[in-house]
Design a protein around this motif. Structure first.
Motif, short mmCIF file in Angstrom:
data_model
loop_
_atom_site.label_atom_id
_atom_site.label_comp_id
_atom_site.label_asym_id
_atom_site.label_seq_id
_atom_site.Cartn_x
_atom_site.Cartn_y
_atom_site.Cartn_z
N ARG A 24 10.13 39.90 -8.95
CA ARG A 24 10.58 41.10 -8.25
C ARG A 24 10.32 42.36 -9.08
O ARG A 24 9.81 43.36 -8.59
CB ARG A 24 12.07 40.96 -7.95
CG ARG A 24 12.58 41.90 -6.90
CD ARG A 24 14.02 41.60 -6.57
NE ARG A 24 14.91 42.12 -7.59
CZ ARG A 24 16.10 41.59 -7.90
NH1 ARG A 24 16.52 40.50 -7.29
NH2 ARG A 24 16.86 42.14 -8.82
N GLU A 26 6.63 43.33 -9.24
CA GLU A 26 6.17 43.97 -8.01
C GLU A 26 6.66 45.42 -7.92
O GLU A 26 5.91 46.32 -7.54
CB GLU A 26 6.64 43.17 -6.79
CG GLU A 26 5.84 41.89 -6.60
CD GLU A 26 6.40 40.99 -5.49
OE1 GLU A 26 5.60 40.28 -4.87
OE2 GLU A 26 7.63 41.00 -5.26
N GLN A 27 7.91 45.61 -8.32
CA GLN A 27 8.46 46.98 -8.33
C GLN A 27 7.67 47.88 -9.26
O GLN A 27 7.33 49.01 -8.94
CB GLN A 27 9.91 46.97 -8.84
CG GLN A 27 10.95 46.71 -7.78
CD GLN A 27 12.36 46.76 -8.41
OE1 GLN A 27 12.57 47.41 -9.43
NE2 GLN A 27 13.29 46.07 -7.79
N GLU A 36 4.62 47.53 -10.31
CA GLU A 36 3.28 47.79 -9.77
C GLU A 36 3.34 48.92 -8.73
O GLU A 36 2.53 49.85 -8.74
CB GLU A 36 2.72 46.52 -9.13
CG GLU A 36 1.33 46.70 -8.55
CD GLU A 36 0.87 45.47 -7.79
OE1 GLU A 36 1.68 44.90 -7.03
OE2 GLU A 36 -0.29 45.07 -7.97
N GLU A 37 4.34 48.82 -7.88
CA GLU A 37 4.46 49.81 -6.81
C GLU A 37 4.71 51.21 -7.39
O GLU A 37 4.09 52.19 -6.99
CB GLU A 37 5.62 49.40 -5.90
CG GLU A 37 5.57 50.05 -4.55
CD GLU A 37 6.83 49.71 -3.73
OE1 GLU A 37 7.17 48.50 -3.65
OE2 GLU A 37 7.47 50.65 -3.22
N ALA A 38 5.61 51.27 -8.37
CA ALA A 38 5.96 52.57 -8.94
C ALA A 38 4.78 53.18 -9.71
O ALA A 38 4.51 54.38 -9.61
CB ALA A 38 7.17 52.42 -9.86
N THR A 90 1.61 52.57 -9.27
CA THR A 90 0.57 52.94 -8.31
C THR A 90 0.93 54.24 -7.59
O THR A 90 0.07 55.12 -7.40
CB THR A 90 0.37 51.80 -7.28
OG1 THR A 90 0.26 50.57 -8.00
CG2 THR A 90 -0.87 52.01 -6.45
N ALA A 91 2.19 54.36 -7.23
CA ALA A 91 2.63 55.57 -6.52
C ALA A 91 2.41 56.83 -7.36
O ALA A 91 2.24 57.92 -6.82
CB ALA A 91 4.10 55.44 -6.14
N ARG A 92 2.41 56.67 -8.67
CA ARG A 92 2.24 57.85 -9.54
C ARG A 92 0.81 57.96 -10.06
O ARG A 92 0.58 58.61 -11.08
CB ARG A 92 3.22 57.75 -10.70
CG ARG A 92 4.67 57.70 -10.28
CD ARG A 92 5.21 59.06 -9.93
NE ARG A 92 5.09 59.96 -11.07
CZ ARG A 92 5.57 61.19 -11.11
NH1 ARG A 92 6.20 61.68 -10.04
NH2 ARG A 92 5.43 61.94 -12.17
N GLY A 121 8.33 53.11 -12.98
CA GLY A 121 6.94 52.98 -13.39
C GLY A 121 6.65 53.61 -14.74
O GLY A 121 5.49 53.72 -15.16
N ARG A 159 -3.23 38.27 -9.28
CA ARG A 159 -1.88 38.74 -9.00
C ARG A 159 -1.07 37.66 -8.29
O ARG A 159 0.04 37.32 -8.69
CB ARG A 159 -1.98 39.99 -8.10
CG ARG A 159 -0.66 40.57 -7.68
CD ARG A 159 -0.90 41.75 -6.74
NE ARG A 159 0.34 42.47 -6.50
CZ ARG A 159 1.25 42.10 -5.61
NH1 ARG A 159 1.06 41.02 -4.89
NH2 ARG A 159 2.35 42.82 -5.46
#
Ligand code: SF4
Lengths: 471, 195, 239
Positions: A73, A76-77, A79-81, A83-85, A217, B5
């Motif tokens: 979890r 994944e968080q 990665e998302e953060a 990528t968002a920045r 991130g 991944r």
């Protein structure tokens, strides 16, 4: 991918043998004794200053356990953060894959600057880049000493801890830097002058990470010299290679680790520089940021309910500095970029091959004195993991002279009457006694009597006395 | 790439099939502490940085004294206008930064317990390179910017900004584990704390 | 009157019976009734620490049944007490309340002055398992300070491991010896004639080195010092 894990150095002998050679190196012994003695005292002071040190350790342990228990979890968080920045996240199953990714990202660059990072050492990144014609310049002073001396690291924080000032001066001289003396200040100057131009001109930098915050991130690097800041801010492209387990859930969690880590590693209230960045910030720092998430044996380690605590490690090196074995054998005897107590439990798990004799010898490279557990800021119970890994090694080895002897001993201990017969038989060792001492024993006993007299068995075991006097 | 991944996340889930649990994180460590000018001054000085504790009206005169005749990098939004020095402002190349005599900034937060100043790239601080390449960093801290402890400081900071925590001048412990000041970052750190 | 069971440990029973006899004398002098279940053998520590877990489990089970129902088991060994108290429960057994000797004296009986007499210059090695696993701290020192005639000298770098470590001493004999050499140097620096500790395994190791080099320093277990009185002073065992 089936290739061997470069976390251990090819051709390294098993620990006892490597240690024998190291123990004979008088200069090494003196350098290590001096360095570890200094840092031990300073760590004790730095830690003693905080009344809540134990609470911080328990919090550090709990945060890291939470991370490990929900690693999927948090990754994944993260990665998302990132990528968002504006960052790019890459996943590497093993060393070869990570090296390939970094090499590809280096593009046309022929020279890249590097901040000290255990993860990139673990995967043999410099060697892989060199093979492809890319020169990675180590910018951390100790790493530079190792690189210029064509040497291997022997400590996770201070890879050149086995060198003293005059040896370092010689290494610098041979490499064409010309320090005017062996004063540490002068040696540091020489490194500054040598690296300055590279910092100002390199297009690509490679770093590791001490922490990455899943929620935001943000990536964190702690350092001392400013070479980290140079690499993290000046080049156009930044590539960070990070072990999966370095993620922490929230920004607030760093309040624990930013206290635990500096005091445990360099024994300072705070290290000179800590950099935090999140993705890409227009107008400040690199235009491109890549985060490579590295497995390379970590998920295999995670699968072991006892052994997984090794992944809590924040690489402070306190356990090395207090370890009586490390102090005498140095780091290179462990045959891996991870030496000392943490190496003895982490390396074999990352290698994940119970038939690798060198790696299997590492969990035995300890007297189980427990000094490592006592100082570990994230409370890794290293002695327990050591005995756990020893049990795995025994299982993998199957039948051996030792296993037969151990089974025989267990059989004897399983019955008081067999045990008493063995006591009588054992008292035959009295035959080896001269002048009330035993200075030589045959067979496996010889390893004992090579440096120690053995006790002469008593005429009468205690239980005999008990029977006669109290029974 | 997607397959690495997926495979790694799959391995993680496999590894955790025993569903390990841990008690909630105990947060009973110390959160707040003395946020005094004196403590900060003492702790910054401990790193062999130069510390001046001054009253507000004395800031500009002191800065003028320290920086007169020098070529000093100055970020946008700096609250103090210092006479007598040459202010260098962005856009500046790395070569220009490298050739400057120093940089003058404010900060976002300071941590008394650890003697740390934190820059977040906000007004009066600038991008990170400004305080990195010049060999002398002069940083002005207001008393209300002082946090007592690390937890208190992190509460005040925004992790989405690029942050630099500075505790003393650049240093290394790489030779015989003994700290010496002055490697790649600014070799001189001078902190003015406004009472 | 306190009833205790003595777990002598296989090493002390077999090789250092004087320590076990001294433990009995001492505990009886302090008003305890001592039992020595003759069925006892070994706690399984060597097996466990070397990686022979299945054997260790068998021995732990055996230990639990031999000592079942005891109110207090006293052990003149920090590492064996540590094995029983901290490891055996992880092996799935429920050992009775078990104490290392100095813990029992100070925490349970509440005494530090045990009426001992030992007119020698003594230094004390705290042994890693007593110190770190049991957290026995300076209980042994508190006991030693009350011994009449005893001149206690502080051991430099006392908390450093002596290098014994069970099978470590033979599997990594070179490293073990290097650690031993430094421990001996510290012992010799004190000018003590007696080195004491709460564990015969470490004493066997350090003592073996001291004997090999003819240093003139004798290892004596803490129990033997505490058992020694003016009426019945300690004397070296003749073997
Ligand atoms: S195991 Fe603990 S003490 Fe050793 S390096 Fe890791 S965090 Fe530090």
């Amino acid at each position: 991918m089936g290739t061997r894990n470069p976390v251990t150095w090819l051709g390294s002998p098993a620990f006892p043998e490597a240690a024998r050679t190291a123990l004979a190196d008088t200069q090494l012994r003196r350098n290590l004794r001096n360095a570890t003695t200094t840092i031990r005292g300073r760590r004790r002071d730095a830690v003693g200053e905080l009344p809540d040190w134990e609470q911080l350790r328990r919090a550090g342990e709990a945060i890291k356990d939470d991370v490990l228990h929900h690693l999927d979890r948090y990754l994944e968080q993260l990665e998302e953060a990132v990528t968002a920045r504006g960052g790019v996240v890459h996943w590497a199953r093993d060393a070869a894959e990570a090296n390939e990714i970094v090499l590809r990202l280096c593009g046309d660059a022929r020279e890249v600057v590097k901040v000290k990072s255990m993860a990139t050492q673990e995967i043999g990144l410099n060697e892989a880049l060199a093979e492809a014609g890319v020169h990675a310049v180590e910018t951390d002073l100790a790493e530079l000493i190792v690189q210029l001396g064509d040497d291997r690291p022997s400590h996770i924080l201070v890879p050149a801890i086995h060198r003293n000032r005059s040896e370092i001066r010689e290494i610098f001289r041979a490499a064409g830097l010309d320090p005017a003396s062996d004063e540490p200040r002068v040696l540091a100057e020489a490194a500054r002058a040598h690296l300055r131009r590279k910092f100002l001109s390199c297009e690509v930098a490679i770093s590791g990470a001490n922490f990455a915050v899943a929620g935001t991130g943000s990536v964190v690097v702690l350092e001392s010299e400013g070479n980290g800041r140079m690499c993290l801010t000046l080049p156009r492209k930044l590539i960070t290679v990070m072990g999966l387990e370095k993620v922490v859930p929230t920004w607030q969690d760093l309040e624990v680790f930013l206290q635990l880590l500096p005091r445990s590693s360099t024994a300072e209230r705070m290290n000179p520089y800590t950099s935090v960045w999140t993705g890409v910030t227009p107008g400040d720092g690199p235009e491109e940021f890549h985060l490579v998430l590295l497995d390379n044996g970590r998920t295999a380690t995670l699968a072991d309910p006892v052994g997984r605590q090794a992944l809590r490690c924040i690489r402070c090196s306190a356990c090395l500095n207090v370890c009586p074995v490390y102090e005498r054998t140095g780091g290179q005897s462990y045959g891996s970029v991870y030496p000392g107590p943490i190496g003895a439990i982490l390396t074999p798990q990352l290698v994940d091959d119970p038939h690798d004799k060198q790696a299997a010898s590492l969990p035995y490279a300890s007297s189980l004195c427990g000094a490592c557990f006592e100082v570990c800021p994230v409370r890794i119970d290293i002695p327990s993991v050591l005995t756990h890994l020893r049990a795995q090694a025994v299982e993998a080895k199957g039948r051996s002279a030792e296993s037969v002897a151990m089974a025989a001993a267990a059989w004897v201990f399983a019955s008081a009457s067999r045990y008493e017969k063995a006591q009588k038989l054992g008292s035959l060792a009295r035959l080896f006694a001269r002048d009330g001492r035993i200075s030589w024993l045959p067979g496996p006993g010889a390893a004992w009597t090579s440096s120690r007299d053995a006790p002469v068995p008593a005429r009468e075991p205690f239980r005999e006395w008990w029977r006669k006097n109290r029974g | 790439m997607a397959s690495a991944r997926a495979e790694i996340l799959g391995r993680v889930r496999d590894a955790l099939r025993d569903k390990p649990t841990a008690p909630p994180v105990p947060r009973d460590y110390v959160r707040s502490g003395e946020a005094s000018v004196e403590l900060l001054a003492e702790r910054v000085a401990h790193y062999r940085a130069t510390v001046h504790v001054v009253a507000e009206p004395d800031v500009v005169p002191l800065l003028g004294e320290l920086l007169a005749g020098k070529r000093i990098v100055v970020p946008d939004g700096l609250a103090w206008d210092v006479p007598g020095m040459t202010a260098l402002r962005d856009p500046l190349t790395v070569a220009e930064l490298d050739a400057a005599d120093g940089a003058l900034t404010g900060c976002a937060v300071a941590i008394a317990q650890t003697g740390t100043i934190v820059l977040d790239g906000g007004p009066g601080q600038g991008r990170r390179a400004l305080t990195l390449l010049p060999d002398h960093h002069v940083c002005v801290v207001r008393a209300d910017q002082i946090a007592g402890t690390v937890p208190e400081a992190l509460e005040r900071l925004d992790p989405l900004r690029p942050l630099t925590f500075v505790s003393g001048p650049s240093a290394t412990s790489d030779i015989e584990l003994d700290r010496v000041e002055g490697v790649h970052g600014p070799r001189r750190l001078e902190v003015l704390i406004i009472r | 009157m306190k009833k205790v069971a003595l777990f002598a440990t296989c090493l002390t029973d077999t090789l250092f019976p004087a320590t076990a006899r001294a433990t009995v004398r001492l505990l009886e002098r302090l008003g305890c009734t001592v039992d020595f279940p003759l069925d006892q053998t070994c706690c399984g520590q060597v097996h466990f620490n070397t990686g022979y877990r299945a054997h260790a489990v068998d021995l732990a089970e055996r230990f639990a049944s031999v000592f079942a129902g005891q109110d207090a088991v006293v052990v003149p060994s920090g590492s064996c007490a540590g094995m029983v108290r901290h490891v055996q429960p992880d092996l799935g057994t429920v050992p009775p309340p078990t104490y290392e000797l100095s813990e029992f004296l100070v925490d349970v009986l509440g005494v530090t002055d045990v009426g001992a007499y030992f007119p020698h210059r003594v230094t004390f090695h705290p042994t890693c398992h007593s110190l770190r696993m049991l957290g026995a701290g300076d209980k042994p020192l508190a006991l030693l300070r009350e011994v009449r005639g005893l001149e206690l000298v502080e051991l430099p770098q006392a908390e450093q491991c002596c290098g014994f470590g069970g099978t470590f001493a033979v599997k990594n004999a070179d490293t073990s010896t290097a650690m031993l050499a430094d421990k001996m140097r510290c012992v010799l620096d004190t000018g003590a004639e007696v080195l004491t500790a709460g564990d015969n395994s470490c004493l066997m190791h350090i003592g073996g080195g001291l004997s090999r080099l003819r240093t003139g320093v004798r290892p004596v277990h803490l129990a033997e010092i505490l058992a020694s009185t003016e009426e019945e002073p300690w004397a070296p065992e003749t073997r």
